[in-house]
Design a protein around this motif. Sequence first.
Motif, PDB file in Angstrom:
ATOM      1  N   ASP A  17       0.832  -1.197   0.000  1.00 25.17           N
ATOM      2  CA  ASP A  17       0.000   0.000   0.000  1.00 25.17           C
ATOM      3  C   ASP A  17       0.870   1.251   0.000  1.00 25.17           C
ATOM      4  OD1 ASP A  17      -0.332   1.603   2.846  1.00 25.17           O
ATOM      5  OD2 ASP A  17       0.268  -0.465   3.199  1.00 25.17           O
TER       6      ASP A  17
ATOM      7  N   LEU B 265      -2.111  -1.079  -3.914  1.00 25.46           N
ATOM      8  CA  LEU B 265      -3.146  -0.441  -3.121  1.00 25.46           C
ATOM      9  C   LEU B 265      -2.807   1.034  -2.941  1.00 25.46           C
ATOM     10  CD1 LEU B 265      -3.421  -3.241  -0.402  1.00 25.46           C
ATOM     11  CD2 LEU B 265      -4.760  -3.013  -2.503  1.00 25.46           C
TER      12      LEU B 265
ATOM     13  N   VAL C 240      -5.914  -0.544  -6.838  1.00 29.50           N
ATOM     14  CA  VAL C 240      -7.019  -0.076  -6.006  1.00 29.50           C
ATOM     15  C   VAL C 240      -6.830   1.409  -5.730  1.00 29.50           C
ATOM     16  CG1 VAL C 240      -8.155  -0.267  -3.759  1.00 29.50           C
ATOM     17  CG2 VAL C 240      -7.397  -2.329  -4.958  1.00 29.50           C
ATOM     18  N   SER C 241      -7.881   2.187  -5.987  1.00 32.02           N
ATOM     19  CA  SER C 241      -7.859   3.626  -5.716  1.00 32.02           C
ATOM     20  C   SER C 241      -8.903   3.957  -4.658  1.00 32.02           C
ATOM     21  CB  SER C 241      -8.136   4.419  -6.993  1.00 32.02           C
ATOM     22  OG  SER C 241      -9.429   4.107  -7.506  1.00 32.02           O
TER      23      SER C 241
ATOM     24  N   VAL D 115      -9.977  -0.834  -9.424  1.00 34.66           N
ATOM     25  CA  VAL D 115     -11.204  -0.835  -8.628  1.00 34.66           C
ATOM     26  C   VAL D 115     -11.146   0.343  -7.675  1.00 34.66           C
ATOM     27  CG1 VAL D 115     -12.616  -2.087  -6.960  1.00 34.66           C
ATOM     28  CG2 VAL D 115     -11.457  -3.336  -8.803  1.00 34.66           C
ATOM     29  N   ASP D 116     -12.228   1.104  -7.629  1.00 35.87           N
ATOM     30  CA  ASP D 116     -12.270   2.321  -6.818  1.00 35.87           C
ATOM     31  C   ASP D 116     -13.162   2.129  -5.596  1.00 35.87           C
ATOM     32  OD1 ASP D 116     -11.557   5.144  -6.473  1.00 35.87           O
ATOM     33  OD2 ASP D 116     -13.682   5.522  -6.803  1.00 35.87           O
ATOM     34  N   PHE D 117     -12.709   2.620  -4.458  1.00 37.35           N
ATOM     35  CA  PHE D 117     -13.526   2.711  -3.248  1.00 37.35           C
ATOM     36  C   PHE D 117     -13.872   4.187  -3.084  1.00 37.35           C
ATOM     37  CE2 PHE D 117     -11.736  -1.405  -2.836  1.00 37.35           C
ATOM     38  CZ  PHE D 117     -12.538  -2.125  -1.951  1.00 37.35           C
TER      39      PHE D 117
ATOM     40  N   LEU E  72     -12.318  -5.029   0.759  1.00 35.99           N
ATOM     41  CA  LEU E  72     -11.033  -4.986   0.059  1.00 35.99           C
ATOM     42  C   LEU E  72     -10.370  -6.362   0.080  1.00 35.99           C
ATOM     43  CD1 LEU E  72      -8.621  -3.442  -1.247  1.00 35.99           C
ATOM     44  CD2 LEU E  72      -7.775  -3.092   1.078  1.00 35.99           C
TER      45      LEU E  72
ATOM     46  N   LEU F 157     -11.902  -8.632  -2.347  1.00 44.28           N
ATOM     47  CA  LEU F 157     -11.464  -8.271  -3.691  1.00 44.28           C
ATOM     48  C   LEU F 157     -10.093  -8.871  -3.989  1.00 44.28           C
ATOM     49  CD1 LEU F 157     -11.722  -6.486  -6.304  1.00 44.28           C
ATOM     50  CD2 LEU F 157     -10.639  -4.649  -4.974  1.00 44.28           C
TER      51      LEU F 157
END
Length: 350
Positions: free
Chosen positions: A175, A211, A281-282, A309-311, A331, A334
């Motif tokens: 991350d 991440l 991951v964003s 993939v966006d959160f 997450l 995922l």
Amino acid sequence: MPATPVAVAASGDTNIVEDLYGFLRVLSDGTVVRSPDPPKFCPITFPCDHPSVQWKEAVYEKGNNLRVRTYKPSGCGEQAGRKLPVLIYFHGGGFCLGSCTWANVHSFCLRLAAEAGAVVLSAGYRLAPEHRLPAALDDAAGFLKWLREQSVSTEAEDGWLTEAADFGRVFVTGDSAGGTLAHHLAVRAGSATPKHGDDVDSVTIKGYILLMPFLGGVDRMRSEAVEFPWAEAPFINLAMLDRFWRLSLPEGASRDHPIANPFGADSPGLGSVEFPPVLVVSAGTDLLHDRTVDYAERLAGMGKPVKVVDFPNEPHGFFTLDPWSDTTGKLIRLVSMFVVDSCVAAPKTA
């Protein structure tokens, strides 16, 4: 640059020229002062154990006392008839902060191992400004070398790792700064000459998981603009991001340095690099949101197997800020799905 683990007055000291959360300070004579206490955003109240996960710590590089924490779900191994995929995890912290021993990182790795059903290897690396880049990247590459040695050694940690780990299903994740390390490891691996015969690699990296990678550039992205409500947030703001780069990049380097900006003028071209599947991951309220999405879209535009993939409602590093939240659980699911899909993906045909 000497480092001293003692506290320094937070105010009124004109000798302080750089300050990261009061946890790391650089003095005008070049001395680096790190607080002996964990930072405020790393509560020590996070669980240190999990009922279905075993863990232990080891030193993987004695010269710099670099540590790795290994987490494995209970009931795995040769006697249980199943080996598990391996998730190599590099922590964040702008290349200046962080540790595999911090409670929030430890807690996230416990949950990741338990719910993703994987062996998790949380590896430390040297930090800036005492050790400027590319030291962290060299350490990350060194950790992969250590893992390869472990995979073929009959004396590796008394079999604790090798009995549980499927070295044919390895994924590199991280991350923030750790995600940046994952990118550069992918580029190194994808640019290397394929091995043949007796030189076949004992570790197969099936994919990379970035991440919210800590990327930069001299030209600002839209989400880094001051009109966004999170641009001046007390925890991570634009001035703080710039400070991380100023302290971690080689002396005199700009944010277009190849480690910071994969698409800068001096960065190597990525068109010919072979990438396995990559999950990016964003987070929607992250200053780095647009830079993360731009990174993924550029790679996808080159034909690389990249998924983003966006959160949308989450901040930078939300899963280490609250490792036990429902969103962190999403997450991890995922990540688990990505691991499964990457392992069953059909091989490329000529």
